[in-house]
Write a protein that holds these residues in place. Structure first.
Motif, PDB file in Angstrom:
ATOM      1  N   PHE A   1       0.759  -1.093  -0.002  1.00 61.22           N
ATOM      2  CA  PHE A   1       0.055  -0.094  -0.118  1.00 61.22           C
ATOM      3  C   PHE A   1       0.801   1.240  -0.102  1.00 61.22           C
ATOM      4  O   PHE A   1       1.830   1.257   0.786  1.00 61.22           O
ATOM      5  CB  PHE A   1      -0.983  -0.128   1.270  1.00 61.22           C
ATOM      6  CG  PHE A   1      -1.695  -1.246   1.368  1.00 61.22           C
ATOM      7  CD1 PHE A   1      -2.852  -1.442   0.779  1.00 61.22           C
ATOM      8  CD2 PHE A   1      -1.299  -2.371   2.241  1.00 61.22           C
ATOM      9  CE1 PHE A   1      -3.446  -2.664   1.037  1.00 61.22           C
ATOM     10  CE2 PHE A   1      -1.912  -3.503   2.453  1.00 61.22           C
ATOM     11  CZ  PHE A   1      -3.129  -3.617   1.879  1.00 61.22           C
ATOM     12  N   ILE A   2       0.534   2.294  -0.878  1.00 62.52           N
ATOM     13  CA  ILE A   2       1.490   3.476  -0.693  1.00 62.52           C
ATOM     14  C   ILE A   2       0.214   4.678  -0.556  1.00 62.52           C
ATOM     15  O   ILE A   2      -0.637   4.605  -1.076  1.00 62.52           O
ATOM     16  CB  ILE A   2       1.738   3.726  -2.139  1.00 62.52           C
ATOM     17  CG1 ILE A   2       2.726   2.709  -2.815  1.00 62.52           C
ATOM     18  CG2 ILE A   2       2.490   5.180  -2.203  1.00 62.52           C
ATOM     19  CD1 ILE A   2       3.064   2.978  -4.176  1.00 62.52           C
ATOM     20  N   THR A   3       0.593   5.475   0.421  1.00 60.66           N
ATOM     21  CA  THR A   3       0.034   6.425   0.858  1.00 60.66           C
ATOM     22  C   THR A   3       0.678   7.870   0.654  1.00 60.66           C
ATOM     23  O   THR A   3       1.907   7.968   1.066  1.00 60.66           O
ATOM     24  CB  THR A   3      -0.278   6.518   2.452  1.00 60.66           C
ATOM     25  OG1 THR A   3      -1.022   5.248   2.730  1.00 60.66           O
ATOM     26  CG2 THR A   3      -1.408   7.733   2.951  1.00 60.66           C
ATOM     27  N   ARG A   4       0.223   8.721  -0.033  1.00 55.27           N
ATOM     28  CA  ARG A   4       0.756  10.048  -0.458  1.00 55.27           C
ATOM     29  C   ARG A   4       0.040  11.099   0.411  1.00 55.27           C
ATOM     30  O   ARG A   4      -1.192  11.289   0.390  1.00 55.27           O
ATOM     31  CB  ARG A   4       0.632  10.341  -1.729  1.00 55.27           C
ATOM     32  CG  ARG A   4       1.258  11.483  -2.228  1.00 55.27           C
ATOM     33  CD  ARG A   4       0.764  12.121  -3.867  1.00 55.27           C
ATOM     34  NE  ARG A   4      -0.921  12.074  -3.611  1.00 55.27           N
ATOM     35  CZ  ARG A   4      -1.688  11.757  -4.898  1.00 55.27           C
ATOM     36  NH1 ARG A   4      -0.870  11.256  -5.980  1.00 55.27           N
ATOM     37  NH2 ARG A   4      -2.877  11.837  -4.781  1.00 55.27           N
ATOM     38  N   SER A   5       0.666  11.801   1.292  1.00 54.34           N
ATOM     39  CA  SER A   5       0.353  12.636   2.288  1.00 54.34           C
ATOM     40  C   SER A   5       0.106  14.104   1.525  1.00 54.34           C
ATOM     41  O   SER A   5      -0.745  15.037   2.149  1.00 54.34           O
ATOM     42  CB  SER A   5       1.186  13.090   3.464  1.00 54.34           C
ATOM     43  OG  SER A   5       2.568  13.477   3.126  1.00 54.34           O
ATOM     44  N   ALA A   6       0.964  14.468   0.355  1.00 50.83           N
ATOM     45  CA  ALA A   6       0.807  15.684  -0.307  1.00 50.83           C
ATOM     46  C   ALA A   6      -0.670  15.996  -0.689  1.00 50.83           C
ATOM     47  O   ALA A   6      -1.326  15.067  -1.126  1.00 50.83           O
ATOM     48  CB  ALA A   6       1.681  15.999  -1.316  1.00 50.83           C
ATOM     49  N   TYR A   7      -1.301  17.216  -0.602  1.00 55.17           N
ATOM     50  CA  TYR A   7      -2.645  17.398  -1.050  1.00 55.17           C
ATOM     51  C   TYR A   7      -2.519  18.773  -1.766  1.00 55.17           C
ATOM     52  O   TYR A   7      -1.884  19.733  -1.586  1.00 55.17           O
ATOM     53  CB  TYR A   7      -3.485  17.760  -0.012  1.00 55.17           C
ATOM     54  CG  TYR A   7      -5.017  18.197  -0.370  1.00 55.17           C
ATOM     55  CD1 TYR A   7      -5.694  17.056  -0.961  1.00 55.17           C
ATOM     56  CD2 TYR A   7      -5.490  19.364  -0.245  1.00 55.17           C
ATOM     57  CE1 TYR A   7      -7.000  17.247  -1.696  1.00 55.17           C
ATOM     58  CE2 TYR A   7      -6.526  19.696  -0.879  1.00 55.17           C
ATOM     59  CZ  TYR A   7      -7.696  18.598  -1.119  1.00 55.17           C
ATOM     60  OH  TYR A   7      -8.877  18.761  -1.624  1.00 55.17           O
ATOM     61  N   ASP A   8      -3.354  18.759  -2.989  1.00 58.69           N
ATOM     62  CA  ASP A   8      -3.451  19.944  -3.908  1.00 58.69           C
ATOM     63  C   ASP A   8      -4.963  19.982  -4.345  1.00 58.69           C
ATOM     64  O   ASP A   8      -5.478  19.163  -4.972  1.00 58.69           O
ATOM     65  CB  ASP A   8      -2.477  19.827  -5.120  1.00 58.69           C
ATOM     66  CG  ASP A   8      -2.430  20.929  -6.099  1.00 58.69           C
ATOM     67  OD1 ASP A   8      -3.537  21.709  -6.259  1.00 58.69           O
ATOM     68  OD2 ASP A   8      -1.552  21.059  -6.577  1.00 58.69           O
ATOM     69  N   GLU A   9      -5.699  20.957  -3.900  1.00 58.52           N
ATOM     70  CA  GLU A   9      -7.213  21.170  -4.062  1.00 58.52           C
ATOM     71  C   GLU A   9      -7.318  21.315  -5.532  1.00 58.52           C
ATOM     72  O   GLU A   9      -8.231  20.964  -5.861  1.00 58.52           O
ATOM     73  CB  GLU A   9      -7.509  22.367  -3.386  1.00 58.52           C
ATOM     74  CG  GLU A   9      -8.954  22.761  -3.469  1.00 58.52           C
ATOM     75  CD  GLU A   9      -9.671  23.796  -2.629  1.00 58.52           C
ATOM     76  OE1 GLU A   9     -10.785  24.225  -2.666  1.00 58.52           O
ATOM     77  OE2 GLU A   9      -8.431  24.654  -2.047  1.00 58.52           O
TER      78      GLU A   9
END
Length: 394
Positions: A183-191
């Protein structure tokens, strides 16, 4: 004249044999004879005439498994088979046989049983390292059926050493036959573009997890292999452009998972200093620096590219002025940099729904008030499906 021959009585023959036996007994012990390969006793007229010698060199055993355990002592298969041979350090021709013992969690101390090579074991359940064990020893079958002390008229003089390998060949292992999941989780967010966020930090924070503790990971950033570790992990110094990151995991048994559904992100292109602009440094800027101009008409010109979405990353402040931006010979877009003080603000100059355009990107200062620009995001407005694994572009 009649000639008669005297017959030797039977008792005399026994006496001769006994005397012969005593003569043999009076020599050095037979067990001390070098190069003994056969424990058969010496005979006279088919009868034992003394003690034999002892073959004190047992055979060695060589074992080859169908699957060798990995460094963690595990195999990825439910079945195992073994081939084995006997080896001797002298000229003993045998015959040789074998005895085997297979240990399981339910039977940890099995008895030796006669066996022949190869041995195929039945399928077993997955279990930790060390749960299963196979041992095999070679046996000198000819000598095992004999003893050097066979003369009933003499006291025992020769010790009969074991005729099987005293150090059996052995292998222990555990097994894991089920492939893991990653499983890969990316924490960066871009609205604006949540499926392909813009990354302005020096590294990209990610989290890699497997459903099997102790698994290792293999990662790819586009077509480039990168070293990675499980848990919280960061991709350091990503190059500018689009990134498609994926990973797979390898469990303790050596089973490899499928590649995970990739995550995407985009790294801005840092601006290079040119005439009319000076470099300024600060922790909040992309790559630690930005460009500053204090005169009207100072220009930055970037190489020709295809643009579907364009963002300008710049500092904001109460005393900062404005710049204008265009692609090729299309319309200018004015960006006001005045506002609350911040080293990094993303201004969407052309959104992803405005269509494609191609040309050089031009950034121009509009007044004598200072402006500080840092980087640009110039990418197509196409956002490929997550499963497509391609290198960075832009």
């Amino acid at each position: 004249m009649t000639t008669t021959r005297a017959r030797r009585p039977a008792s005399a023959l026994v006496l001769v044999l006994a005397t012969s036996t005593l003569l043999v007994a009076g020599t050095a012990p037979a067990g001390a004879e070098p190069g003994c390969l056969d424990e058969s006793p010496p005979t006279v007229i088919g009868l034992p005439s003394g003690n034999g010698c002892d073959d004190s060199t047992p055979p060695d055993t060589l074992l080859t498994p169908s699957t060798a355990p990995n460094g963690a002592g595990m195999v990825p298969t439910a079945t195992m088979s073994f081939s084995f041979t006997a080896a001797v350090s002298d000229a003993d021709a045998g015959p040789f046989g074998f005895e085997c013992a297979f240990a399981t969690p339910a039977a940890p101390s099995p008895a030796w049983e006669a066996c022949t090579s190869p041995v195929a074991l039945p399928a077993q359940a997955d279990a930790p390292a060390g749960s299963y064990g196979f041992r095999v020893r070679a046996v000198d079958l000819g000598d095992r059926s004999r003893t050097p002390d066979t003369n009933p008229l003499l006291p025992p003089q020769v010790a009969d050493t074991p005729d099987e390998d005293p150090t059996p060949a052995s292998l222990t292992w555990g097994q894991d036959t089920k492939a893991p999941f990653v499983f890969i989780t990316r924490s960066a967010y871009d609205e604006a573009t949540p499926t392909q966020p813009v990354i302005t930090t020096p590294s990209v924070p990610l989290r890699l997890d497997s459903n099997e503790p102790g698994s290792t990971f293999e990662c790819r950033d586009g077509e480039r292999a990168v070293a990675c570790t499980g848990g919280r992990w960061s991709l350091a110094d990503p190059r500018p452009g689009r990134h498609v990151f994926t990973a797979r995991t390898v469990d303790g048994g050596g089973n490899v998972s499928e590649w995970a559904d990739p995550v995407e992100f985009f790294v801005p292109s840092d601006l290079r200093r040119t005439r009319g602009w000076t470099k300024v440094r600060g922790d909040g800027y992309v790559d630690g620096d930005a460009l500053r101009a204090t005169r009207r008409g100072a220009r930055l010109v970037l190489p020709r590219t295809a643009v579907g979405e364009l963002r300008l990353i710049a500092a904001s402040g109460q005393r900062l002025g404005s710049v204008r931006v265009r692609v090729g010979r299309r319309d200018w877009h004015v960006v006001d940099l005045s506002g609350p003080r911040s080293p990094l603000v993303q201004h969407v100059v052309i959104d992803r729904y405005s269509g494609m355009r191609t040309g050089r990107i031009v950034i121009e200062s509009l007044s004598a008030r200072p402006v500080v620009v840092d980087a640009v995001v110039a990418r197509p407005n196409r956002f490929p499906a997550g499963h497509q694994r391609t290198g960075a572009d832009g």
